[in-house]
Design an enzyme around this catalytic site. Structure first.
Site, mmCIF file in Angstrom:
data_model
loop_
_atom_site.group_PDB
_atom_site.id
_atom_site.type_symbol
_atom_site.label_atom_id
_atom_site.label_comp_id
_atom_site.label_asym_id
_atom_site.label_seq_id
_atom_site.Cartn_x
_atom_site.Cartn_y
_atom_site.Cartn_z
ATOM 1 N N CYS A 82 0.773 -1.257 0.000
ATOM 2 C CA CYS A 82 0.000 0.000 0.000
ATOM 3 C C CYS A 82 0.796 1.294 0.000
ATOM 4 O O CYS A 82 0.747 2.061 -0.957
ATOM 5 C CB CYS A 82 -0.914 0.052 1.216
ATOM 6 S SG CYS A 82 -2.330 -0.994 1.056
ATOM 7 N N HIS A 136 -1.768 6.421 2.247
ATOM 8 C CA HIS A 136 -1.803 5.461 3.342
ATOM 9 C C HIS A 136 -1.714 6.247 4.647
ATOM 10 O O HIS A 136 -0.921 7.180 4.748
ATOM 11 C CB HIS A 136 -0.631 4.484 3.222
ATOM 12 C CG HIS A 136 -0.746 3.331 4.164
ATOM 13 N ND1 HIS A 136 -1.508 2.227 3.881
ATOM 14 C CD2 HIS A 136 -0.239 3.147 5.391
ATOM 15 C CE1 HIS A 136 -1.443 1.398 4.897
ATOM 16 N NE2 HIS A 136 -0.685 1.925 5.827
#
Ligand SMILES: *[C@@H]1O[C@H](CO)[C@@H](O)[C@H](O)[C@H]1NC(C)=O
Ligand SMILES: *[C@@H]1O[C@H](CO)[C@@H](O)[C@H](O)[C@H]1NC(C)=O
Ligand SMILES: *[C@@H]1O[C@H](CO)[C@@H](O)[C@H](O)[C@H]1NC(C)=O
Ligand SMILES: *[C@@H]1O[C@H](CO)[C@@H](O)[C@H](O)[C@H]1NC(C)=O
Ligand SMILES: *[C@@H]1O[C@H](CO)[C@@H](O)[C@H](O)[C@H]1NC(C)=O
Ligand SMILES: *[C@@H]1O[C@H](CO)[C@@H](O)[C@H](O)[C@H]1NC(C)=O
Ligand SMILES: *[C@@H]1O[C@H](CO)[C@@H](O)[C@H](O)[C@H]1NC(C)=O
Ligand SMILES: *[C@@H]1O[C@H](CO)[C@@H](O)[C@H](O)[C@H]1NC(C)=O
Length: 548
Positions: A82, A136
């Site tokens: 991510c 993120h």
């Protein structure tokens, strides 16, 4: 549609490979016809979608978006995890430039003060807004989703996000557990809602507000599903009867796979239902019945996600924004659903690096809608009639997520950032990816190979770090200081080639004389990447059955 004035010059520029011509020709004036941008980023979504040829998955709303879009069949993330992937494509720089291979640093402090896509739009007069998981969370975006640089307002996070990892999954014993497989009854969950539903509602509220705004908007919506745990409204399970769920075509760890290439998918093992299976570390396998459960719940999560995308896109129609809003749909990386015996991202295989990527550009990928025409009416995945969807335009050319920045700038008529010098740590605004505008050219020109460029020349790079040559507890997500090996991977239309080389995390230096292992797979003869022929290729003795 007539091409805008600068275009013949642009084609000439591409034909000659001249960047200077390309840059200046793209400075299209944008005044009244300024495009809004809706950027949809999905978490851990591989292209298991109807529009990518998946016969099993029901994704009518995303397929409908594809039918009006240019769809990239071969788009790849730069690192299959991510935070590194998101920071890479949102800054338009590769992980070796953001120096983020884990979750633990903020690029502005650690690597360079790189501009982001939303920041660039904000600086060009756009109202920029973030809903859900775009950056993120955590230090990799300075605990603020890179606010205030990237966003006009503080980003929105759904309040029910905090229950994702708590005990909210009703088990067979009637108790609540923190399971991997987590179909829920909406009346039973805390706050009576789920994060993606809340994000859709917030995005719709913002669209309604922006409808009345004189300024163009850039709205990024980050969806959480199908990221684990598979927490979704339980009715979506009915779309995928277990008896119809097939296993991965290659559920075994391949014989010739170097141990460094394998990752032991530690995160799903921590869920209560998986723990109870007592699966052996690092190779498993997972019992076949549970493999079906995982695949069923991944697909159900995708269909649930699809309904959220459907509600969001139909709002564009309702607000008459479909004719001046560019929609991009993508994901941070893929996810292995049992291929190579793996159940995670964290690798260099196609199954984890390949992502969906499509652009709806009004007047370019589809004709402008007439007044009152609905391009994106909501489609119910439970209604089987809605699954017959015409494909839109598609291209097989290989592209990289790092190209999103220049491409979005170009499509919106903003100046395309110049190519980065090497090194570029001191340069705040430049691009490491390509402007993909050439793929959007009109049909007649696309058929002219001279003008189209050679798809066989396109290449996508990905990379993945490892702490050791053999799988261990932190092989999935090594911290920077623990990285000892970097797997650099090149994907062309013909093959995927990966070398795992020594890496010094203090100096950020790869040592290409220190090769720990290699992988080579031909796309035609081994599309699933199960027969590593690296060693044969070193000795010039590739078995005929594996030759392209
Ligand atoms: C774009 O704007 C510039 C400066 O405002 C102007 O000189 C130029 O003629 C415009 N170009 C087009 C194609 O309208
Ligand atoms: C980094 O970039 C931002 C946005 O352009 C700017 O406000 C800030 O001053 C820069 N910081 C440094 C240390 O250059
Ligand atoms: C990161 O956030 C902290 C706390 O809000 C702030 O003081 C700091 O300036 C931010 N870092 C950068 C580079 O903007
Ligand atoms: C499940 O498979 C059976 C047999 O192939 C088929 O008839 C049925 O339509 C499938 N069900 C679903 C929901 O796809
Ligand atoms: C490839 O060669 C390396 C080095 O000689 C060896 O360690 C490895 O086991 C070989 N792999 C296969 C699949 O033969
Ligand atoms: C778990 O598996 C290991 C071997 O893989 C075995 O020794 C152990 O007894 C098992 N534990 C349980 C609770 O089944
Ligand atoms: C978009 O549609 C609305 C409503 O039909 C219309 O008012 C507007 O002028 C259109 N915009 C463009 C750029 O075509
Ligand atoms: C790179 O690796 C080779 C082979 O292991 C080694 O001889 C050399 O010293 C390494 N170079 C550096 C700069 O570490």
């Amino acid at each position: 549609m007539m091409p805008p004035p600068g275009w013949p010059l642009l084609w000439l520029g591409l034909g000659l490979g001249s960047c200077a011509v390309l840059e200046s020709a793209e400075q299209v004036n944008s005044t009244t016809d300024t495009l809004n941008v809706l950027l949809i980023i999905v978490d851990d979504l591989r292209p298991s979608l109807g529009c990518y040829g998946d016969k099993q998955v029901k994704s009518p709303n995303i397929d409908q978006l594809a039918s009006h879009s240019l769809l990239f069949q071969n788009a790849f993330a730069q690192q299959a995890v991510c935070a590194p992937s998101r920071v890479s494509f949102l800054t338009g720089r590769r992980p070796d430039t953001t120096r983020l291979y884990d979750f633990n640093s903020y690029w502005r402090v650690h690597a360079g003060n790189f501009s982001t896509i939303p920041q660039y739009f904000k600086e060009n007069g756009y109202v920029t807004m973030s809903v859900g998981k775009v950056f993120h969370p955590g230090i990799s975006s300075n605990h603020s989703d890179d606010s205030p640089y990237s966003w006009s307002f503080p980003p929105y996070h759904p309040s029910s996000e905090k229950y994702e990892n708590t005990k909210t999954c009703r088990g067979k014993d009637g108790e609540l557990h923190a399971n991997l497989i987590c179909p829920v009854d909406m009346v039973d969950v805390p706050e009576g809602t789920l994060p993606d539903k809340q994000s859709t509602e917030q995005a719709i509220r913002l669209l309604e507000k922006m409808k009345r705004s004189a300024r163009p908007f850039f709205l990024a919506v980050g969806y959480h599903k199908p990221h684990i745990p598979f927490r979704y409204p339980k009715e979506f399970q009915k779309l995928y009867p277990l008896e119809n769920i097939t296993l991965a075509p290659d559920p075994e760890v391949p014989d010739g796979l170097p141990a460094v290439a394998y990752n032991p998918w530690m995160d799903i093992r921590q869920r209560e239902d998986v723990q109870a299976l007592n699966i052996s570390v690092p190779y498993g396998p997972i019992p076949v019945d549970f493999q079906r459960n995982i695949r069923q719940s991944y697909f159900a999560s995708v269909s649930y996600l699809d309904t959220q995308v459907g509600h969001l896109l139909s709002t564009l129609d309702d607000l008459q924004l479909t004719n001046n809003t560019l929609v991009v749909f993508t994901s941070d990386h893929g996810w292995a659903l049992g291929e190579h015996g793996e159940w995670a991202k964290y690798s260099n295989f196609d199954v984890t690096t390949r992502v969906p990527l499509m652009f709806y550009v009004p007047g370019r990928t589809a004709s402008f809608p007439e007044a009152g025409e609905m391009l994106f009416p909501y489609l119910d995945p439970f209604d089987s009639v809605s699954h017959l969807m015409e494909a839109g335009r598609q291209t097989l050319d290989l592209v990289e997520l790092v190209s999103l920045f220049p491409t979005l700038a170009s499509l919106a008529g903003l100046r395309v950032p110049p190519p980065c010098p090497v090194p570029s740590f001191h340069v705040e605004l430049c691009r490491e990816g390509e402007n993909l505008l050439k793929h959007f050219r009109s049909h007649d020109l696309e058929e002219d190979p001279e003008l189209r460029g050679n798809p066989r020349e396109s290449v996508a790079y990905s990379q993945y770090p490892r702490p050791a040559d053999s799988p261990q507890w932190n092989s999935d997500k090594p911290s920077l200081k623990d990285i000892k090996i970097m797997g650099y991977s090149i994907r062309t239309v013909d093959y995927r080639y990966t070398v795992w080389v020594g890496f010094d995390p203090g100096e950020f230096l790869a040592n290409f004389s220190d090769i720990h292992a290699g992988e080579l797979y031909f796309v035609d003869s081994d599309p699933l990447q199960d027969h590593n022929i690296y060693n044969y290729s070193q000795h010039g003795e590739i078995p005929p059955s594996l030759m392209p």
